[in-house]
Design a protein around this motif. Structure first.
Motif, short mmCIF file in Angstrom:
data_model
loop_
_atom_site.label_atom_id
_atom_site.label_comp_id
_atom_site.label_asym_id
_atom_site.label_seq_id
_atom_site.Cartn_x
_atom_site.Cartn_y
_atom_site.Cartn_z
N UNK A 74 -24.91 3.52 4.14
CA UNK A 74 -25.23 3.27 2.74
C UNK A 74 -24.08 3.48 1.78
N UNK A 75 -22.97 4.02 2.29
CA UNK A 75 -21.78 4.20 1.46
C UNK A 75 -21.04 2.87 1.35
N UNK A 76 -20.09 2.81 0.43
CA UNK A 76 -19.22 1.65 0.29
C UNK A 76 -17.80 2.04 0.67
N UNK A 77 -17.12 1.13 1.34
CA UNK A 77 -15.71 1.33 1.66
C UNK A 77 -14.93 0.25 0.93
N UNK A 78 -14.15 0.68 -0.03
CA UNK A 78 -13.37 -0.26 -0.84
C UNK A 78 -11.89 -0.15 -0.49
N UNK A 79 -11.19 -1.24 -0.69
CA UNK A 79 -9.75 -1.28 -0.43
C UNK A 79 -9.07 -1.96 -1.60
N UNK A 80 -8.23 -1.22 -2.28
CA UNK A 80 -7.47 -1.76 -3.40
C UNK A 80 -6.02 -1.93 -3.01
N UNK A 81 -5.41 -3.03 -3.44
CA UNK A 81 -4.02 -3.32 -3.12
C UNK A 81 -3.13 -3.03 -4.32
N UNK A 82 -1.91 -2.63 -4.03
CA UNK A 82 -0.91 -2.35 -5.06
C UNK A 82 0.40 -3.01 -4.70
N UNK A 83 1.00 -3.74 -5.63
CA UNK A 83 2.32 -4.34 -5.43
C UNK A 83 3.37 -3.41 -6.02
N UNK A 84 4.43 -3.16 -5.27
CA UNK A 84 5.48 -2.25 -5.71
C UNK A 84 6.17 -2.77 -6.98
N UNK A 85 6.45 -1.88 -7.91
CA UNK A 85 7.09 -2.27 -9.16
C UNK A 85 8.56 -2.63 -8.98
N UNK A 86 9.20 -2.03 -7.99
CA UNK A 86 10.65 -2.18 -7.86
C UNK A 86 11.06 -3.02 -6.64
N UNK A 87 10.38 -2.81 -5.50
CA UNK A 87 10.63 -3.64 -4.31
C UNK A 87 9.67 -4.82 -4.40
#
Length: 230
Positions: free
Chosen positions: A42-55
């Protein structure tokens, strides 16, 4: 060349779908690509992506395991361990194999969004590590016992119950966005403001947007999960 959000989502959307994740257009959270699914408990598993600011070609992902989809919410008594990058869930040997490094302290790993083999490695790491969150009984119990999580879940549950009838209420709104956001119909924002007002929650434009997004994403996932079990 800089990796864009659109390019990254195009790269990972299909392979993450094979792991059960749904993609949501989400400009409300700080994620640069948001995916979520409902688990058997009943839980949720979320995945958020992040793009590097410098690379400029590099990206990473961060899991959020909870009874809500409010990515990165770890205030109050919400366990900080429910919000974690996959490298922190891997053994020393696994990090050596996947990250090709002898540095045993390297856990915060980033992948190259323009390299197909690197993206494939990211998907493999997600598949390898995701179950280590929901199979962690102690973490699951701590989330279950969290008063902050229970409050967020209750808000979302009440919005989901109310949203279809919200237009019948005579209520003056003060914190609605000027227009729909991320394809979320305006009644979700109305229901969110109403519930926060009724339950004496923190009420401002950001809390209304975050609750509306959480409730809308939950309902979308719940409906698809229900279809899948028929």
């Amino acid at each position: 060349m800089k990796l864009t959000k659109a390019k990254l989502i195009t790269k990972v959307k299909a392979p993450l779908a094979t792991l059960g994740y749904l993609y949501f257009k989400d400009s409300i959270s700080s994620a640069q690509g948001f995916f979520s699914k409902k688990l058997e408990n009943g839980f949720y598993l979320s995945l958020g992506l992040t793009i590097d600011r410098y690379m400029e070609s590099e990206f990473t992902g961060c899991f959020y395991y909870s009874k809500t989809t409010r990515w990165a919410s770890v205030w109050g008594d919400i366990p900080t361990e429910s919000y974690v990058r996959p490298g922190f869930l891997m053994s020393t040997e696994e990090r050596r194999v996947y990250f090709d490094t002898e540095n045993e302290q390297l856990r915060d790993y980033w992948w190259d969004g323009f390299d197909d083999s690197s993206v494939a490695s990211f998907i493999e790491v997600i598949k390898l590590t995701e179950s280590r969150l929901y199979e962690d009984r102690l973490l699951t119990k701590r989330i279950e016992d969290s008063l902050s999580v229970s409050q967020l879940k209750n808000y979302a549950d009440e919005v989901k119950k109310l949203v279809s009838d919200i237009e019948k209420l005579n209520f003056i709104y003060s914190y609605l966005p000027d227009k729909e956001i991320d394809g979320i119909p305006m009644q979700w924002f109305k229901a969110s403001e109403y519930i926060l007002k009724e339950q004496n929650g923190i009420l401002n434009k950001n809390t209304v947007k975050n609750l509306a997004s959480d409730a809308f994403i939950q309902r979308t996932i719940d409906n698809l999960s229900a279809i899948g079990t028929r």
